[in-house]
Design a protein around this motif. Structure first.
Motif, mmCIF file in Angstrom:
data_model
loop_
_atom_site.group_PDB
_atom_site.id
_atom_site.type_symbol
_atom_site.label_atom_id
_atom_site.label_comp_id
_atom_site.label_asym_id
_atom_site.label_seq_id
_atom_site.Cartn_x
_atom_site.Cartn_y
_atom_site.Cartn_z
ATOM 1 N N ALA A 137 1.192 6.994 -10.789
ATOM 2 C CA ALA A 137 2.304 6.714 -9.868
ATOM 3 C C ALA A 137 2.030 5.520 -8.963
ATOM 4 O O ALA A 137 2.953 4.763 -8.644
ATOM 5 C CB ALA A 137 2.597 7.958 -9.023
ATOM 6 N N TYR A 138 0.770 5.344 -8.546
ATOM 7 C CA TYR A 138 0.467 4.317 -7.550
ATOM 8 C C TYR A 138 -0.492 3.243 -8.047
ATOM 9 O O TYR A 138 -1.056 2.490 -7.254
ATOM 10 C CB TYR A 138 -0.049 4.976 -6.267
ATOM 11 C CG TYR A 138 1.006 5.891 -5.689
ATOM 12 C CD1 TYR A 138 2.161 5.368 -5.115
ATOM 13 C CD2 TYR A 138 0.873 7.275 -5.769
ATOM 14 C CE1 TYR A 138 3.150 6.197 -4.616
ATOM 15 C CE2 TYR A 138 1.849 8.104 -5.279
ATOM 16 C CZ TYR A 138 2.990 7.567 -4.702
ATOM 17 O OH TYR A 138 3.978 8.388 -4.217
ATOM 18 N N GLY A 139 -0.670 3.133 -9.362
ATOM 19 C CA GLY A 139 -1.464 2.060 -9.950
ATOM 20 C C GLY A 139 -2.910 2.044 -9.484
ATOM 21 O O GLY A 139 -3.486 0.975 -9.299
ATOM 22 N N ALA A 177 0.833 -1.207 0.000
ATOM 23 C CA ALA A 177 0.000 0.000 0.000
ATOM 24 C C ALA A 177 0.869 1.259 0.000
ATOM 25 O O ALA A 177 2.019 1.237 0.449
ATOM 26 C CB ALA A 177 -0.904 -0.002 1.224
ATOM 27 N N VAL A 178 0.293 2.336 -0.490
ATOM 28 C CA VAL A 178 0.970 3.632 -0.467
ATOM 29 C C VAL A 178 1.152 4.033 0.995
ATOM 30 O O VAL A 178 0.209 3.986 1.789
ATOM 31 C CB VAL A 178 0.125 4.705 -1.207
ATOM 32 C CG1 VAL A 178 0.781 6.065 -1.122
ATOM 33 C CG2 VAL A 178 -0.116 4.287 -2.654
ATOM 34 N N THR A 179 2.370 4.405 1.365
ATOM 35 C CA THR A 179 2.660 4.782 2.744
ATOM 36 C C THR A 179 2.356 6.262 2.970
ATOM 37 O O THR A 179 2.206 7.038 2.018
ATOM 38 C CB THR A 179 4.143 4.534 3.078
ATOM 39 O OG1 THR A 179 4.942 5.429 2.285
ATOM 40 C CG2 THR A 179 4.548 3.083 2.819
ATOM 41 N N ASP A 180 2.296 6.640 4.237
ATOM 42 C CA ASP A 180 2.093 8.040 4.593
ATOM 43 C C ASP A 180 3.218 8.895 4.017
ATOM 44 O O ASP A 180 2.972 9.972 3.476
ATOM 45 C CB ASP A 180 2.023 8.187 6.115
ATOM 46 C CG ASP A 180 1.572 9.571 6.546
ATOM 47 O OD1 ASP A 180 0.494 10.014 6.082
ATOM 48 O OD2 ASP A 180 2.294 10.224 7.326
ATOM 49 N N ARG A 181 4.442 8.413 4.121
ATOM 50 C CA ARG A 181 5.599 9.150 3.582
ATOM 51 C C ARG A 181 5.475 9.339 2.067
ATOM 52 O O ARG A 181 5.739 10.418 1.546
ATOM 53 C CB ARG A 181 6.873 8.405 3.938
ATOM 54 C CG ARG A 181 8.109 9.120 3.508
ATOM 55 C CD ARG A 181 9.334 8.395 3.973
ATOM 56 N NE ARG A 181 10.515 9.133 3.565
ATOM 57 C CZ ARG A 181 11.726 8.755 3.808
ATOM 58 N NH1 ARG A 181 11.960 7.649 4.486
ATOM 59 N NH2 ARG A 181 12.750 9.467 3.394
ATOM 60 N N GLN A 182 5.067 8.284 1.358
ATOM 61 C CA GLN A 182 4.889 8.403 -0.091
ATOM 62 C C GLN A 182 3.785 9.406 -0.423
ATOM 63 O O GLN A 182 3.942 10.223 -1.336
ATOM 64 C CB GLN A 182 4.539 7.042 -0.698
ATOM 65 C CG GLN A 182 5.690 6.077 -0.729
ATOM 66 C CD GLN A 182 5.246 4.694 -1.179
ATOM 67 O OE1 GLN A 182 4.225 4.167 -0.720
ATOM 68 N NE2 GLN A 182 6.026 4.095 -2.077
ATOM 69 N N PHE A 183 2.664 9.322 0.307
ATOM 70 C CA PHE A 183 1.561 10.228 0.008
ATOM 71 C C PHE A 183 1.950 11.674 0.277
ATOM 72 O O PHE A 183 1.685 12.557 -0.546
ATOM 73 C CB PHE A 183 0.296 9.865 0.801
ATOM 74 C CG PHE A 183 -0.864 10.735 0.410
ATOM 75 C CD1 PHE A 183 -1.554 10.485 -0.767
ATOM 76 C CD2 PHE A 183 -1.236 11.825 1.178
ATOM 77 C CE1 PHE A 183 -2.604 11.312 -1.166
ATOM 78 C CE2 PHE A 183 -2.279 12.652 0.793
ATOM 79 C CZ PHE A 183 -2.965 12.388 -0.381
ATOM 80 N N MET A 184 2.572 11.949 1.410
ATOM 81 C CA MET A 184 2.952 13.321 1.725
ATOM 82 C C MET A 184 4.027 13.827 0.754
ATOM 83 O O MET A 184 4.045 15.003 0.405
ATOM 84 C CB MET A 184 3.398 13.449 3.174
ATOM 85 C CG MET A 184 2.251 13.229 4.169
ATOM 86 S SD MET A 184 0.717 14.173 3.804
ATOM 87 C CE MET A 184 1.289 15.845 4.002
ATOM 88 N N GLY A 185 4.903 12.950 0.285
ATOM 89 C CA GLY A 185 5.868 13.321 -0.758
ATOM 90 C C GLY A 185 5.144 13.699 -2.042
ATOM 91 O O GLY A 185 5.506 14.665 -2.724
ATOM 92 N N PHE A 186 4.105 12.940 -2.387
ATOM 93 C CA PHE A 186 3.288 13.252 -3.560
ATOM 94 C C PHE A 186 2.647 14.624 -3.404
ATOM 95 O O PHE A 186 2.650 15.436 -4.337
ATOM 96 C CB PHE A 186 2.216 12.169 -3.751
ATOM 97 C CG PHE A 186 1.274 12.446 -4.876
ATOM 98 C CD1 PHE A 186 1.617 12.112 -6.186
ATOM 99 C CD2 PHE A 186 0.050 13.058 -4.651
ATOM 100 C CE1 PHE A 186 0.756 12.384 -7.238
ATOM 101 C CE2 PHE A 186 -0.814 13.331 -5.694
ATOM 102 C CZ PHE A 186 -0.463 13.002 -6.993
#
Length: 148
Positions: A131-133, A59-68
């Motif tokens: 980016a996240y399918g 799953a998309v992580t919090d870090r990945q989402f906030m980076g996005f």
């Protein structure tokens, strides 16, 4: 005598309730037709981002989402935004109901900027799906009167 006092009290109470009802604010529908007494016409756009990947990957992580958000959203909405975490569910294209951690991104912008901001918002949706399918990024728009 007691019956007369009780009757007067009930009548007085009814009169007070009628006065309060008459002074109550108008319904929401009638407020929409009135010019705003304060504030500016704004649009609120809420975007709904899932985090589960249809292919079963992590799953998309919090870090990945906030980076996005930092890369893809903030440049187009530097005035500010709100990110809310949630739990959502989505029926995927195979009919399976996926329950997942999710994010709601809230954007506010002046009504006169709606056309220009629409293109940015659609780009955000497309970029996240790519980016996240993801199969989709939900969108809801509302007209508001906003005062800061």
């Amino acid at each position: 005598m007691m019956r007369t006092v009780r009757t007067r009290a009930l009548l007085a109470g009814g009169a007070v309730m009628a006065a309060v009802a008459a002074a109550a604010p108008a319904s929401y529908a009638s407020l929409q037709d009135r010019p705003a007494e304060r504030g500016t016409a704004y649009v609120e756009t809420r975007l709904f981002f899932g985090t589960a990947k249809p292919d079963g990957g992590p799953a998309v992580t919090d870090r990945q989402f906030m980076g996005f958000v930092d890369r893809e959203v903030t440049p187009g909405f530097p005035e500010g935004l709100t990110v809310q975490q949630g739990r959502g569910q989505w029926r995927d294209r195979n009919g399976v109901i996926e329950r997942e951690r999710s994010y709601v991104l809230v954007l506010l912008y002046p009504q006169e900027q709606a056309a220009a901001r629409d293109a940015l918002i659609e780009e955000i949706r497309t970029d996240y799906r790519t980016a996240y399918g993801q199969e989709a990024v939900g969108r809801a728009d509302d007209a508001l009167t906003v005062d800061f």
